[in-house]
Design an enzyme around this catalytic site. Structure first.
Site, short mmCIF file in Angstrom:
data_model
loop_
_atom_site.label_atom_id
_atom_site.label_comp_id
_atom_site.label_asym_id
_atom_site.label_seq_id
_atom_site.Cartn_x
_atom_site.Cartn_y
_atom_site.Cartn_z
N GLU A 176 0.86 -1.19 0.00
CA GLU A 176 0.00 0.00 0.00
C GLU A 176 0.89 1.23 0.00
O GLU A 176 2.12 1.12 0.07
CB GLU A 176 -0.96 -0.02 1.20
CG GLU A 176 -0.29 0.07 2.55
CD GLU A 176 -1.27 -0.13 3.72
OE1 GLU A 176 -2.26 -0.86 3.55
OE2 GLU A 176 -1.03 0.43 4.78
N HIS A 234 -4.21 3.43 8.23
CA HIS A 234 -2.95 2.91 8.78
C HIS A 234 -1.98 4.07 9.03
O HIS A 234 -1.85 4.96 8.20
CB HIS A 234 -2.29 1.95 7.79
CG HIS A 234 -2.98 0.62 7.70
ND1 HIS A 234 -2.85 -0.19 6.60
CD2 HIS A 234 -3.80 -0.02 8.55
CE1 HIS A 234 -3.58 -1.29 6.80
NE2 HIS A 234 -4.17 -1.21 7.97
#
Lengths: 287, 383, 287, 383
Positions: C211, C249
């Site tokens: 990511e 995150h």
């Protein structure tokens, strides 16, 4: 041959422009030590010893410019930990710290950090190292020792000189003399040096000079009994020292019944070490 | 440098460790006043820098302020192990359920601080260590990371502390760690840490020893030094940067280097004498320092002879000789002096001293024997 | 075969009596994981799962009593660093930290400390590990994956489940699935796991789910290009994420132009990795 | 969490970093008063949480307090990059000789803090890094040991700081390190750190970003959050523990898990749509949280369709379904909703939603395509 320092030593002096640093730099160079650089923050670009030794602002710069492989530290106690961290971070594998009076909590941090990095420290609060005829890293007077086959390791300064001088009077020479220093938390202990002497082909006998405080001599006795093949003679200072008092050296103190001269002498004698009654007697025990 | 109980507890309190209400008093009437403020029932505790105050009668409980005044009068008149009591701490009395030991010190062998605890508090931890070592937990602390919370819990579990107290105990352990590091202590101990009958943890007694080498960064702690508690000669020596310890013999010693100074004492003893002191003039000592050292040695009336043992390295023997001569001018010593100079500029030093009335020696053994003989003959004359 | 965890895993659960800890302990035991002990300070002596798993006050006590070789941490974020230090000091060689929200400065201290000790950490802020048919350490739902020869490594949680589920629908099984977590400073990175998969005989293909944020995918691409022989398929989440924003995150943030999905995809494709357009497509790239 | 310049500088000042005299003002008359106190010549600085304030005209020098009032009036009326200026900092103006950059941030790759410095301060460090990387020094700091003095000196030497300033620079570097660690910052920067014409080092501008995950131990810093500076929906989301970021598209998303939430956005885009937001409801979210999330999504008038993508693991699909139903009761959404439930209790969840007027999907790709189509048709209707 010798241990730790020899004619291939390329020495850096940290605190080179201070009184002590400059005096002993002169002494070391006169002895023949290859001093390749000095560091004094804020004095980078200067030279000392009439243009012989360049001064840098930082250890990193000195290392990059001159290929240092050993450093000796003469900076004041309050800056000593920083100097050791700086040397360690610059990747110098052998650090000799002469400075006396480094706070013990600083030393615990330094020692734990250096252990992580696998860097060897000798000292602090020590006279340094002397490999007679080759190099001198520290403050041991060069003229009191001659080259030979006896390894000397000691927690003390002038007491060591006394022994080297007695050796010289008997024409007994030293392979390397290592002053490990009188602090309770230091970089190199007796066992470290005994092990190096045991493996040094040039060393045939060993003199170990201990004193009250801690249990390093007792551990050394165990090592000697189980691992050493070379004969060891010893002396332990402080037989008349009262308990609970720091005898000059930060590490020379009998605490909680631990660290007495009697215990150490007993352990050493049990390990087959001949223990002298006074320092001038030590060399005669190895003759 | 040792701190008094009241000083140590003040520091503890700054780091969140609960201590009894109390204040220090120098007179019995002050003691009474403090006891009044605290509600009457107090403990009167002598403040001297030795252990065993309780056994010596230096710690007493008073039921009211009048009794506190009486006890303070008694205790302030005491000598404990040779030290006169000059101050008493008046603490609120606590009802105690359990006594615990909690301390931090440096473990030389491990090169790390170690937190030590035992469920048997209130007694000397060395005694516990000797008799029932299984009752002691020693938890090493990473000097780069500090005390972790889980370590306090491990300790609490080991000493069987009831779980209701774990959280407070954790705070106290952390406070003690912070007091230890922030003060550059070599020892910080709470003995006893008590559980009171009303279910609190309380540091009833405290002791700290500060690293002399670190006092430069703690001017506030340096000021706490109680010079009343040491020999005057030791205070004087510190002023000149000399390392000096008074002993009971009659041969004064002046040596350069701590190891050699101890050795000189040992060799005096070996040849039947008794050293009057340990004195290291340090490396590179000049004439001033030497003169101060000589004054300090000779101020001791027991001294019947003086041994000078100088191994010149950084220290130059001629400088030392000049110091001796200067001090002799001033102090006019009446006792025999044995001098041994070896190493850097030894010749020059010896030449300087040639006209002074001194006994010279070549080796340390020779010097010690001559000093012992001189002290015996000098003591004989004096008697 | 598999990596990191298998049927020989003897698991400790730190924070076992908390809501999450207890729920997932039940799930793990149902899956077949060998949970030998739990720790909750202050609850030592209790048992969970109807007397099946003993609870200890400290990790040290649990290790001494039960021979733990792996620990999984479910404690709240403010206690997570302490839990990791405790596990490390008790000598557990593999620590899996599920906890989300551990302060980043805590993690820098933990990571540096663990590196000194040579201890492997997976996470924090991760779903843990699953070796289908053998053991599950963490929170990955067991029923969405079947045993097989595809190694899966991912920075994400549910996105990983998505991929495992798509694999299962294609009857493609996993050797081990490793969630390395979404934090900027964590214990194990892509290269660590790729290297293990490369050397694991049971793993024949690898899926790597990255990511935005940081440069770990770029470094993984270098590793894949120079060292890996096994085929790798990938997916990078966050192609539509705006710069300068933390996408859930803590580590998923494009900063200073670094960490974009475009850069990562480019690096991976240059390394010969097939990059999927959407997660359900990934397994098909390995068929 | 970003702090304003004035907040960052207050923190710096606590750690001994010299900052200009100054105060923050919310009105022009306050600004004038502060300027008067400071002696007239001041800098008026907009306090908004974006870079490039200077270029946008948000920083101006005033020659006297009247001008300060005028400039404050102008600046307080500005919008900078979409953010309205609500406060101005009035700082004593400094005569500047040189501008330096000094900052600390976390180096992800090295897993260590890194101190960064450059002799070219006052401009964006990322620009310097891109154009003249050789002008930047990056000094990694051991997180267990902290910044060492020698490192500050190395930095001072690298940026060619005149030696007279090394000591003060060392104190500032140490102060910045302490500010960074004590505040759990992820960024602490002084830009520029200036040498004034009267030979002082001064932190003219400052910026700190605090680790949101560490705010639990800094209640004082948490209170500094300026909610005016973020979208109302983001403030609302934080209250419910939702991770939410507003975007410009028209398809609202509610997803469990950050990676899957990003992916859902990506897949919407892949099939020609534009996501209206990032929203992660987190693991194990109950009905309450789901309802709050739905309200936040639907509060955005741009939203023409909503995609629910729930992969049940810890999160149970039936719980989520209940949350959706509860929220629909309350919010009565007017836009089409596409829902995809997979994993734990998906069956039950789907059953619960069977009677609600929702579009269901099996795969993520399918769900995204249906959402894109729904948004297009819904937007068409609305137009």
């Amino acid at each position: 041959m010798s241990i730790l320092v020899n004619k291939n030593t390329r020495l850096l002096v940290q605190g080179i422009t201070g009184n002590e640093g400059l005096f002993h730099t002169t002494q070391m160079v006169e002895y023949g030590t290859n001093i390749v650089a000095g560091v004094t923050p804020g004095k980078g670009g200067e030279w000392v010893l009439e243009g012989k030794v360049p001064v840098f602002d930082s250890v990193r710069l000195a290392v990059e410019a001159t290929g240092v492989n050993t450093t000796v530290i003469f900076v004041p106690a309050r800056f000593a930990a920083d100097a050791m961290f700086e040397a360690a971070d610059a990747g110098i594998p052998l650090i000799v710290c002469i400075t006396e009076g480094v706070p013990v909590q600083d030393m615990m941090q330094v020692r734990n950090y250096l252990d992580q990095k696998g860097i060897r420290l000798v000292g602090p609060n020590c006279p340094g190292l002397l490999t007679p005829g080759e190099t001198k890293v520290g403050i041991i007077p060069g003229d009191i020792a001659i080259p030979g086959n006896v390894g000397v390791v000691s927690r003390s300064g002038t007491l060591t000189y006394e022994v080297l001088y007695a050796m010289k009077n008997l024409e007994m020479g030293a392979s390397t003399c290592v002053g490990i220093g009188g602090d309770p938390i230091n970089g190199t202990n007796f066992i470290d040096v005994l092990e190096m002497f045991e493996h040094d082909p040039m060393t045939e006998k060993v003199i170990m000079i201990g004193e009250i405080g801690g249990t390093d001599e007792e551990k050394a006795a165990e090592y000697i009994a189980s691992k050493m093949t070379k004969p060891v003679a010893s002396f332990i200072a402080g037989q008349t020292a009262p308990p609970g008092k720091r005898m000059g050296h930060a590490g020379a103190i009998i605490e909680g019944g631990e660290g007495t001269a009697a215990d150490k002498i007993k352990a050493l004698e049990a390990a087959g070490v001949r223990v002298a009654k006074h320092p001038e007697e030590i060399p005669t025990l190895l003759q | 440098m040792k701190l008094h109980e009241y000083q140590s507890k003040q520091i503890f309190s700054r780091y969140g460790i609960p201590i009894p209400k109390g204040r220090v008093a120098a007179t019995a009437s002050e003691a009474r006043q403090i006891a009044d403020e605290l509600g009457g029932r107090v403990v009167v505790k002598s403040q001297v820098l030795v252990g065993g105050r309780g056994k010596a009668g230096g710690i007493k409980v008073a039921k009211n302020s009048i009794e506190a005044e009486q006890l303070a009068t008694q205790i302030l008149a005491m000598d404990i192990k040779g030290l006169p009591v000059r101050k008493v701490l008046i603490d609120e009395a606590a009802a105690i359920d359990q006594e615990i030991y909690l301390g931090i010190t440096n473990d030389r062998a491990a090169k790390k601080p170690v937190m030590i605890a035992s469920a048997s508090g209130g007694v000397d931890i060395e005694e516990v260590a000797a008799t029932t070592p299984e009752k002691i937990i020693r938890e090493h602390i990473d000097p780069l990371l500090g005390l972790r919370d889980y370590q306090s819990r491990d300790i609490a579990a080991f000493i069987d502390l009831p779980r209701d107290y774990w959280r407070d105990f954790g705070r106290i352990a952390r406070g003690l760690w912070e007091a230890y590091t922030s003060s550059d202590a070599t020892l910080a101990e709470i003995n006893p840490l008590v559980i009171t009958k009303d279910k609190r943890l309380l540091a009833l007694d405290g002791k700290m020893v500060i690293d002399d080498n670190a006092l430069f960064r703690h001017p506030d702690l340096a000021e706490m030094r109680d010079s009343d508690e040491e020999a005057r000669s030791e205070t004087e020596a510190r002023k000149y940067g000399l390392s000096f310890i008074k002993l009971d013999g009659n041969i004064g010693c002046m040596v350069n280097g701590a190891g050699l100074a101890m050795t000189s004492m040992d060799v005096i003893k070996l040849f039947g004498g008794e050293p009057a002191n340990f004195l290291d003039i340090g490396g590179g000592a000049g004439a001033d320092k030497v003169a101060a050292a000589m004054r300090i040695i000779l101020a001791d009336p027991n001294v019947k002879a003086v041994l000078y043992n100088i191994f010149g390295g950084i220290t130059r023997c001629d400088e030392v000789a000049r110091g001796i001569l200067a001090a002799m001018e001033e102090v006019k010593p009446q006792v025999p002096m044995v001098v041994r100079l070896v190493g850097t500029n030894a010749e020059e030093g010896r030449a300087l001293l040639a006209d002074a009335n001194m006994i010279t020696a070549e080796t340390l053994a020779d010097a010690a024997q001559k000093a012992v003989a001189a002290a015996q003959s000098s003591a004989g004359k004096g008697a």
